[in-house]
Design an enzyme around this catalytic site. Structure first.
Site, mmCIF file in Angstrom:
data_model
loop_
_atom_site.group_PDB
_atom_site.id
_atom_site.type_symbol
_atom_site.label_atom_id
_atom_site.label_comp_id
_atom_site.label_asym_id
_atom_site.label_seq_id
_atom_site.Cartn_x
_atom_site.Cartn_y
_atom_site.Cartn_z
ATOM 1 N N ASP A 67 4.368 -4.893 -9.814
ATOM 2 C CA ASP A 67 3.309 -4.941 -10.869
ATOM 3 C C ASP A 67 3.859 -4.382 -11.823
ATOM 4 O OD1 ASP A 67 3.303 -2.074 -9.830
ATOM 5 O OD2 ASP A 67 1.348 -2.194 -9.136
ATOM 6 N N ASN A 136 -7.604 5.305 -4.004
ATOM 7 C CA ASN A 136 -8.920 4.288 -3.585
ATOM 8 C C ASN A 136 -8.161 3.090 -1.931
ATOM 9 O OD1 ASN A 136 -7.073 2.710 -5.062
ATOM 10 N ND2 ASN A 136 -9.341 2.406 -5.901
ATOM 11 N N HIS A 138 -5.324 1.371 -2.377
ATOM 12 C CA HIS A 138 -5.098 0.076 -3.219
ATOM 13 C C HIS A 138 -4.077 0.638 -2.678
ATOM 14 C CE1 HIS A 138 -4.476 2.381 -7.698
ATOM 15 N NE2 HIS A 138 -2.854 2.099 -6.855
ATOM 16 N N GLU A 143 -6.509 -4.229 -5.645
ATOM 17 C CA GLU A 143 -7.732 -2.971 -5.449
ATOM 18 C C GLU A 143 -9.169 -3.297 -4.522
ATOM 19 O OE1 GLU A 143 -7.505 -0.060 -7.109
ATOM 20 O OE2 GLU A 143 -7.594 -0.639 -9.065
HETATM 21 C C1 F6R Z 1 2.875 1.362 -8.864
HETATM 22 C C2 F6R Z 1 1.238 0.773 -7.738
HETATM 23 C C3 F6R Z 1 0.780 1.286 -7.340
HETATM 24 C C4 F6R Z 1 0.551 3.308 -7.411
HETATM 25 C C5 F6R Z 1 -0.034 3.893 -6.886
HETATM 26 C C6 F6R Z 1 0.360 5.633 -6.529
HETATM 27 O O1 F6R Z 1 3.695 -0.060 -9.096
HETATM 28 O O2 F6R Z 1 1.180 -0.667 -7.286
HETATM 29 O O3 F6R Z 1 0.378 1.220 -6.145
HETATM 30 O O4 F6R Z 1 1.850 2.852 -6.095
HETATM 31 O O5 F6R Z 1 -1.003 3.902 -8.484
HETATM 32 O O6 F6R Z 1 0.790 5.668 -7.570
HETATM 33 P P1 F6R Z 1 0.931 7.415 -7.887
HETATM 34 O O7 F6R Z 1 2.852 7.211 -7.271
HETATM 35 O O8 F6R Z 1 1.640 7.859 -9.497
HETATM 36 O O9 F6R Z 1 -0.106 8.606 -7.906
#
Ligand code: F6R
Length: 243
Positions: A67, A136, A138, A143
């Protein structure tokens, strides 16, 4: 689903690097599906260390990222392209022309999403997709919602994700509220999936994932449809899993 519980973040990172290194050794021109965020940083450091020790070669490796914020310039220090360059690509012998991150500066986001799907399809199957998990539930920026998208798409970030990501931005920076992300189908098409989680904030999401049920209120739970998923987490992230 294989679950590996580690005592420390360092152990998690080494263990995750072992899984990725095995894929790289089995196929020198493998396709790595990569994630950003704080969780995989230690794994990237460990992969760099092994490259410097002469144990890993990235010269033929291809990669696709999950992403990117939208809109954002790839040169912006908050972009996921910048993150990947500084945390991994600039530190190993990967050919940057073989690394793909959705283009957050594309004038037409829908066209960029279609082109990104075509790019992934042209690479053949992703050999291993690395994932973090949102508080959450995702994955990528899929989401929680009533319905989930199968393919790469433009999405609005939820309040909770914007808040969680605010820690990476200084006060005068605008926090993006949208992103381009692989869809659930794009992610689930990978041959193998490695999902990493540490800290108590991820405990609810990990408990839902490991309950084995599917719910669009926790997109990660759809990983239960895949037959080769490795979950690496610490005890805090495991703390709400029912025995
Ligand atoms: C990042 C992504 C997100 C993160 C998620 C956890 O490329 O796709 O899904 O993996 O938000 O983020 P952290 O590791 O910062 O807690």
């Amino acid at each position: 689903m294989k679950v590996i519980v580690c005592e420390t973040y360092e152990e998690m990172s080494r263990c995750a690097a072992d899984v990725v290194a095995d894929v790289m050794k089995a196929r020198h021109d493998c396709v790595l599906g990569l994630a950003t965020g704080s969780t995989p940083v230690g794994m990237y450091d460990e992969l760099v260390r092994r490259y410097e020790a002469g144990e890993l070669d990235f010269s033929a490796v291809r990669s696709v990222n999950l992403d990117e914020y939208y809109p954002i310039s790839p040169d912006n220090a908050q972009s996921y392209r910048y993150f990947m360059n500084t945390n991994l690509f600039d530190r190993v012998n990967i050919d940057k022309a073989q690394t793909a991150v959705p283009d957050g500066s594309a004038p037409d986001p829908e066209a960029e999403c279609r082109a990104y799907e075509e790019k992934i399809a042209a690479l053949g199957q992703v050999d291993i997709q690395v994932l973090g998990i949102g508080q959450n539930g995702h994955i990528g920026f899929n989401e929680p919602a009533e319905a989930l998208h199968p393919l790469t798409h433009l999405t609005a970030l939820t309040e909770s994700t914007i808040k969680a990501n605010a820690r990476f931005f200084s006060e005068d920076e605008v926090i993006p509220t949208s992103a381009l992300t692989m869809g659930m189908g794009t992610i689930l098409r990978a041959k193998k999936i490695l999902i990493l989680a540490n800290g108590e904030a991820k405990a609810d999401a990990i408990a839902t994932l490991l309950s084995g049920m599917l719910t669009t209120s926790c997109p990660a739970s759809f990983l239960n449809l895949h037959d080769d998923v490795v979950v690496i987490c610490d005890r805090a992230a495991m703390s709400k899993v029912q025995a």
